[in-house]
Design an enzyme around this catalytic site. Structure first.
Site, short mmCIF file in Angstrom:
data_model
loop_
_atom_site.label_atom_id
_atom_site.label_comp_id
_atom_site.label_asym_id
_atom_site.label_seq_id
_atom_site.Cartn_x
_atom_site.Cartn_y
_atom_site.Cartn_z
N ARG A 109 50.55 37.99 43.21
CA ARG A 109 50.53 38.74 41.94
C ARG A 109 51.60 38.11 41.06
O ARG A 109 52.78 38.09 41.45
CB ARG A 109 50.80 40.22 42.19
CG ARG A 109 51.05 40.99 40.91
CD ARG A 109 51.03 42.50 41.11
NE ARG A 109 49.67 42.99 41.29
CZ ARG A 109 49.31 44.26 41.14
NH1 ARG A 109 50.20 45.18 40.83
NH2 ARG A 109 48.05 44.62 41.32
N HIS A 136 42.11 40.21 37.08
CA HIS A 136 42.30 40.99 38.31
C HIS A 136 40.96 41.04 39.06
O HIS A 136 40.32 42.08 39.15
CB HIS A 136 42.77 42.40 37.92
CG HIS A 136 43.41 43.16 39.04
ND1 HIS A 136 43.63 42.64 40.31
CD2 HIS A 136 43.90 44.44 39.08
CE1 HIS A 136 44.22 43.56 41.06
NE2 HIS A 136 44.39 44.65 40.35
N GLN A 139 40.10 43.64 41.84
CA GLN A 139 39.84 44.97 41.27
C GLN A 139 38.39 45.06 40.79
O GLN A 139 37.67 46.03 41.08
CB GLN A 139 40.79 45.21 40.09
CG GLN A 139 40.56 46.53 39.37
CD GLN A 139 41.08 47.72 40.16
OE1 GLN A 139 42.22 47.72 40.61
NE2 GLN A 139 40.24 48.72 40.34
N ASP A 232 42.04 51.58 31.07
CA ASP A 232 43.24 51.10 31.76
C ASP A 232 44.43 51.41 30.86
O ASP A 232 44.25 51.81 29.69
CB ASP A 232 43.12 49.58 32.02
CG ASP A 232 44.22 49.05 32.93
OD1 ASP A 232 45.01 49.86 33.48
OD2 ASP A 232 44.32 47.81 33.09
N CYS A 272 41.41 51.71 36.93
CA CYS A 272 41.93 50.90 38.04
C CYS A 272 43.19 51.50 38.64
O CYS A 272 43.52 51.22 39.78
CB CYS A 272 42.16 49.48 37.57
SG CYS A 272 43.35 49.38 36.22
N ARG A 300 39.11 49.48 47.19
CA ARG A 300 39.93 48.26 47.20
C ARG A 300 40.14 47.79 48.65
O ARG A 300 40.12 46.61 48.94
CB ARG A 300 41.28 48.53 46.54
CG ARG A 300 41.22 48.90 45.05
CD ARG A 300 40.85 47.71 44.20
NE ARG A 300 41.73 46.58 44.43
CZ ARG A 300 42.96 46.44 43.90
NH1 ARG A 300 43.42 47.34 43.05
NH2 ARG A 300 43.69 45.38 44.17
#
Ligand code: CP
Ligand code: NVA
Length: 313
Positions: A109, A136, A139, A232, A272, A300
């Site tokens: 990340r 991402h 995700q 988001d 998310c 996830r």
């Protein structure tokens, strides 16, 4: 089928065909089904070690990857960026070369996307994007799995993203959605646009798959007939300096009961996470009957078992 994924990086879904994406999702659903049938550990990665190299905070990505590794018979090591020699100036290339001699895969990340590209270039093991400022993808894969579970199909599903049109998660939803023939509507102030390169790719793919990508500035018009309303945070990690400006632009894009009412009864709410309750979404929506955010977060774990099982040699 499975063999052709081994050893690959997952930096961007651009590198994966629609068939690949579908296969990853089917594999995720299969891992979930087997988990609930009592197979809590499926040792397809016995003895492997996954490094998680994180430059930014994480709750879901970190924990779900660590648990995913264990549920596959592997283990994981969490590496905070600032605790490595990286922080003292060792290069990413040398870090990648070194980690490749110890572990079997890296989930990273990063603050800037180029760091993922650099890691992948010098690592001899798979590098998986665990979020960057641009995208991402893990995700988006989990989200597509969740939509398939809830709606029973992906083709033609109308997903309306309301909020920051330059969001990293949105960029990946556009690519994944294009590959899986969704109808994606982006409702955002016109100043906030998706990553150009990823949008171009998504539009090209859409021409082949029949996916639709539209921009509708007015959120009330955008959500009409939605299957999914997705949002988001307004201020992503690393954007704190432009917080005021973004909040000002995005205030009309809050997902609240009035907007969900305009969307209609079949609309499910997705996020998310983490959510900044009271900004992009209100408590009544995220805690309400249309919200599927906890199932979304759970998935996830299952999709990342699929990703690790397929990619890690
Ligand atoms: N959605 C997501 O990636 O959450 P974290 O930042 O907690 O990992
Ligand atoms: N857009 C958010 C996503 C967090 C998972 C961020 O980058 O902070």
């Amino acid at each position: 089928m499975m063999g052709r994924f081994k050893g690959r990086d997952l930096i961007e879904l651009v590198d994966y065909t629609p068939e690949d994406v579908r296969f990853i999702i089917e594999t995720g659903l299969e891992f979930k089904r087997r988990f609930y049938a009592g197979e809590r550990v499926i040792r397809v990665l016995d003895g492997r070690v996954i490094a998680l190299l994180f430059e930014k905070p994480s709750t879901r990505t970190r924990v779900s990857f660590e648990v995913a590794a264990r549920q596959l018979g592997a283990s994981s090591i969490y590496l905070g960026w600032g605790e490595l020699q990286l922080a003292r100036g060792e290069s990413l290339a040398d870090t990648a070369r070194t980690l490749s001699r110890y572990v079997d895969g890296i989930v990273a990340r990063v603050r800037e996307h180029w760091k993922l590209v650099e890691l992948a270039r010098y690592a001899t093991i798979p590098v998986i994007n665990g979020l960057s400022d641009v995208s991402h993808p893990v995700q988006a894969l989990g989200d597509m799995m969740t939509i398939l579970e809830k709606k029973g199909r992906l083709a033609g599903v109308k997903l309306v993203f309301v909020g920051d049109g330059s969001d990293n998660v949105l960029n990946s939803l556009l690519v994944a959605g294009a590959k899986l023939s969704l109808h994606i509507v982006v409702s955002s102030p016109r100043q906030l646009r998706p990553n150009e390169e990823l949008l171009r790719h998504a539009l090209e793919v859409a021409r082949e798959t029949g996916a639709v990508i539209e921009f509708v500035e007015d959120p009330y018009e955008a959500v009409r007939g939605a299957d999914i309303v997705y949002t988001d945070v307004w201020v992503s990690m690393g954007q704190e300096a432009v917080r005021e400006e973004k909040v000002r632009l995005l205030r009309p894009y809050q997902v609240n009961s009035k907007l969900m009412e305009a969307a209609g009864g079949k609309a499910l709410f997705m996020h998310c996470l983490p959510a900044m309750r009271g900004e992009e979404v209100t408590d009544e929506v995220i805690d309400g009957p249309q919200s599927i955010v906890w199932d979304q977060a759970e998935n996830r774990l299952h999709i990342q078992k699929a990703i690790l099982a397929l990619l890690i040699p």
